[in-house]
Enzyme design. Sequence first.
Site, PDB file in Angstrom:
ATOM      1  N   HIS A   1      42.115  51.294  -5.447  1.00 34.41           N
ATOM      2  CA  HIS A   1      42.960  50.305  -6.117  1.00 34.41           C
ATOM      3  C   HIS A   1      42.598  50.307  -7.602  1.00 34.41           C
ATOM      4  CE1 HIS A   1      44.439  45.813  -6.042  1.00 34.41           C
ATOM      5  NE2 HIS A   1      44.961  46.508  -7.044  1.00 34.41           N
TER       6      HIS A   1
ATOM      7  N   HIS B   1      43.279  45.216   5.476  1.00 36.56           N
ATOM      8  CA  HIS B   1      42.615  44.062   4.876  1.00 36.56           C
ATOM      9  C   HIS B   1      41.798  43.284   5.887  1.00 36.56           C
ATOM     10  CE1 HIS B   1      41.550  41.044   1.988  1.00 36.56           C
ATOM     11  NE2 HIS B   1      42.032  41.875   1.076  1.00 36.56           N
ATOM     12  N   GLY B   2      40.510  43.268   5.643  1.00 41.34           N
ATOM     13  CA  GLY B   2      39.593  42.492   6.486  1.00 41.34           C
ATOM     14  C   GLY B   2      39.362  43.101   7.861  1.00 41.34           C
TER      15      GLY B   2
ATOM     16  N   ARG C   1      37.903  46.634 -12.682  1.00 37.43           N
ATOM     17  CA  ARG C   1      36.574  46.149 -12.248  1.00 37.43           C
ATOM     18  C   ARG C   1      35.809  47.182 -11.424  1.00 37.43           C
ATOM     19  NH1 ARG C   1      38.255  41.441  -7.985  1.00 37.43           N
ATOM     20  NH2 ARG C   1      39.555  40.769  -9.700  1.00 37.43           N
ATOM     21  N   HIS C   2      36.528  48.093 -10.750  1.00 37.02           N
ATOM     22  CA  HIS C   2      35.811  49.138 -10.001  1.00 37.02           C
ATOM     23  C   HIS C   2      36.380  50.529 -10.314  1.00 37.02           C
ATOM     24  CE1 HIS C   2      39.003  47.937  -7.286  1.00 37.02           C
ATOM     25  NE2 HIS C   2      38.337  46.954  -6.729  1.00 37.02           N
TER      26      HIS C   2
ATOM     27  N   ARG D   1      42.791  48.463 -10.538  1.00 35.81           N
ATOM     28  CA  ARG D   1      43.131  47.098 -10.949  1.00 35.81           C
ATOM     29  C   ARG D   1      43.334  47.018 -12.447  1.00 35.81           C
ATOM     30  NH1 ARG D   1      42.437  42.348  -8.258  1.00 35.81           N
ATOM     31  NH2 ARG D   1      42.144  42.610  -6.038  1.00 35.81           N
TER      32      ARG D   1
ATOM     33  N   ASP E   1      36.850  51.673  -3.011  1.00 39.24           N
ATOM     34  CA  ASP E   1      36.687  50.849  -4.221  1.00 39.24           C
ATOM     35  C   ASP E   1      35.255  50.369  -4.426  1.00 39.24           C
ATOM     36  OD1 ASP E   1      39.402  50.982  -4.625  1.00 39.24           O
ATOM     37  OD2 ASP E   1      39.820  48.925  -3.995  1.00 39.24           O
ATOM     38  N   HIS E   2      34.610  49.981  -3.307  1.00 38.26           N
ATOM     39  CA  HIS E   2      33.301  49.341  -3.479  1.00 38.26           C
ATOM     40  C   HIS E   2      32.169  50.328  -3.741  1.00 38.26           C
ATOM     41  CE1 HIS E   2      35.148  45.586  -3.227  1.00 38.26           C
ATOM     42  NE2 HIS E   2      35.600  45.783  -2.001  1.00 38.26           N
TER      43      HIS E   2
ATOM     44  N   GLU F   1      52.684  48.248   4.568  1.00 36.73           N
ATOM     45  CA  GLU F   1      51.334  48.004   5.061  1.00 36.73           C
ATOM     46  C   GLU F   1      51.241  46.505   5.321  1.00 36.73           C
ATOM     47  OE1 GLU F   1      47.981  49.977   3.300  1.00 36.73           O
ATOM     48  OE2 GLU F   1      46.678  48.263   3.706  1.00 36.73           O
TER      49      GLU F   1
ATOM     50  N   ASN G   1      39.127  53.079   2.104  1.00 35.18           N
ATOM     51  CA  ASN G   1      39.165  52.548   0.739  1.00 35.18           C
ATOM     52  C   ASN G   1      37.747  52.589   0.160  1.00 35.18           C
ATOM     53  OD1 ASN G   1      38.834  50.564  -1.359  1.00 35.18           O
ATOM     54  ND2 ASN G   1      40.870  49.819  -0.882  1.00 35.18           N
TER      55      ASN G   1
ATOM     56  N   GLY H   1      38.251  49.286   4.046  1.00 35.96           N
ATOM     57  CA  GLY H   1      37.258  49.518   2.993  1.00 35.96           C
ATOM     58  C   GLY H   1      35.959  48.796   3.229  1.00 35.96           C
TER      59      GLY H   1
ATOM     60  N   THR I   1      39.523  39.655  -3.948  1.00 31.21           N
ATOM     61  CA  THR I   1      40.214  40.770  -3.312  1.00 31.21           C
ATOM     62  C   THR I   1      41.685  40.380  -3.190  1.00 31.21           C
ATOM     63  OG1 THR I   1      40.268  42.204  -1.371  1.00 31.21           O
ATOM     64  CG2 THR I   1      39.611  39.930  -0.984  1.00 31.21           C
ATOM     65  N   THR I   2      42.532  41.305  -2.729  1.00 29.90           N
ATOM     66  CA  THR I   2      43.969  41.024  -2.690  1.00 29.90           C
ATOM     67  C   THR I   2      44.279  39.891  -1.706  1.00 29.90           C
ATOM     68  OG1 THR I   2      44.207  43.393  -3.021  1.00 29.90           O
ATOM     69  CG2 THR I   2      46.211  42.159  -2.560  1.00 29.90           C
TER      70      THR I   2
ATOM     71  N   ARG J   1      25.980  49.352 -12.946  1.00 29.27           N
ATOM     72  CA  ARG J   1      25.076  49.875 -13.981  1.00 29.27           C
ATOM     73  C   ARG J   1      25.822  50.710 -15.016  1.00 29.27           C
ATOM     74  NH1 ARG J   1      19.387  49.351 -12.699  1.00 29.27           N
ATOM     75  NH2 ARG J   1      19.398  47.287 -11.778  1.00 29.27           N
TER      76      ARG J   1
ATOM     77  N   GLU K   1      46.517  52.009  -4.440  1.00 19.90           N
ATOM     78  CA  GLU K   1      47.011  50.630  -4.385  1.00 19.90           C
ATOM     79  C   GLU K   1      47.213  50.177  -5.818  1.00 19.90           C
ATOM     80  OE1 GLU K   1      44.243  49.491  -0.539  1.00 19.90           O
ATOM     81  OE2 GLU K   1      43.962  48.440  -2.428  1.00 19.90           O
TER      82      GLU K   1
HETATM   83  N1  PXP Z   1      44.885  47.649   2.087  1.00 19.40           N
HETATM   84  C1  PXP Z   1      45.187  47.053   0.912  1.00 19.40           C
HETATM   85  C2  PXP Z   1      46.587  47.128   0.426  1.00 19.40           C
HETATM   86  C3  PXP Z   1      44.190  46.404   0.147  1.00 19.40           C
HETATM   87  O1  PXP Z   1      44.510  45.806  -1.018  1.00 19.40           O
HETATM   88  C4  PXP Z   1      42.856  46.429   0.613  1.00 19.40           C
HETATM   89  C5  PXP Z   1      41.772  45.821  -0.205  1.00 19.40           C
HETATM   90  O2  PXP Z   1      41.621  46.549  -1.381  1.00 19.40           O
HETATM   91  C6  PXP Z   1      42.591  47.095   1.834  1.00 19.40           C
HETATM   92  C7  PXP Z   1      43.628  47.659   2.559  1.00 19.40           C
HETATM   93  C8  PXP Z   1      41.208  47.194   2.391  1.00 19.40           C
HETATM   94  O3  PXP Z   1      40.735  45.919   2.708  1.00 19.40           O
HETATM   95  P1  PXP Z   1      39.209  45.759   3.143  1.00 19.40           P
HETATM   96  O4  PXP Z   1      38.386  46.203   1.984  1.00 19.40           O
HETATM   97  O5  PXP Z   1      39.091  44.288   3.426  1.00 19.40           O
HETATM   98  O6  PXP Z   1      39.010  46.619   4.348  1.00 19.40           O
END
Ligand code: PXP
Length: 240
Positions: A44, A191-192, A50-51, A46, A10-11, A152, A8, A213, A101-102, A19, A71
């Site tokens: 994702h 996630h996490g 935001r990203h 959103r 996103d970040h 997932e 992922n 991510g 975050t989600t 910026r 996502e």
């Molecule tokens: N899977 C889903 C469905 C998510 O919403 C996210 C966070 O955007 C992730 C995976 C990745 O989570 P993390 O950034 O905590 O690894």
Amino acid sequence: MQKKLGVNIDHVATLRQARGGEIPNLCQAACEAVQGGAEGITVHLREDRRHIQDHDLSDLKRILRVPLNLEMALHWDIIRIALKVRPEKVCIVPEKRQELTTEGGLDATLKFHKLKEIIPEFRSKKVEVSLFIDPDLKQVETAATLRVPAIEIHTGSYADATGSRKKKELERIRQASREAASLGLKVHAGHGINYKNIKPLKKISEISEFNIGYSIICRAVFVGLRQAVLEMREKIEEKS
Ligand code: PXP
């Protein structure tokens, strides 16, 4: 079964949006992740943008040679964009504007009718749908009833838990994975997840894919994205 790694990014876009310019380039980041061993790229889109921005989806879709996993929440404007861009996969997630975050999985039972309406639209466009749900047997059964190919499992509670609670959360993931596989669903997890807590998760044979991510992007600050992804791939493949 070899477990796949979806990264992922996103970040990377969070940093770019700080910026408002064009760096770091998201497509370049995706290519670096693929070079490091990512078998899929996840973003994702959103509602508050935001990203990830709308153009990122078409840019990534154009250049990627691995599946793009979008996502997305059950919002009509996002659904319309997804149906137009046609990523290889969409993962339907809950979304709150204020959250960092989600938080938590989708309540597929509560959203059953909307999901029943939307899922065939994606199926007809050959977009694979997964539902981002908590490791809850009722949610797994609802996903099977909706005839999605994959779920997932939200691993956030496991990632956040400490002490004996962590074992309990892991067991919930194990049971949900087993139930899902027995109902013919592919099992993804995300996630996490980080370089340490992935160890017990990778032993769950039913999980075929991780989507990760934050921990990878944090590691990338020090070693670069390609290397950070490579290290996560090594963790997945490590025996023990
Ligand atoms: N899977 C889903 C469905 C998510 O919403 C996210 C966070 O955007 C992730 C995976 C990745 O989570 P993390 O950034 O905590 O690894």
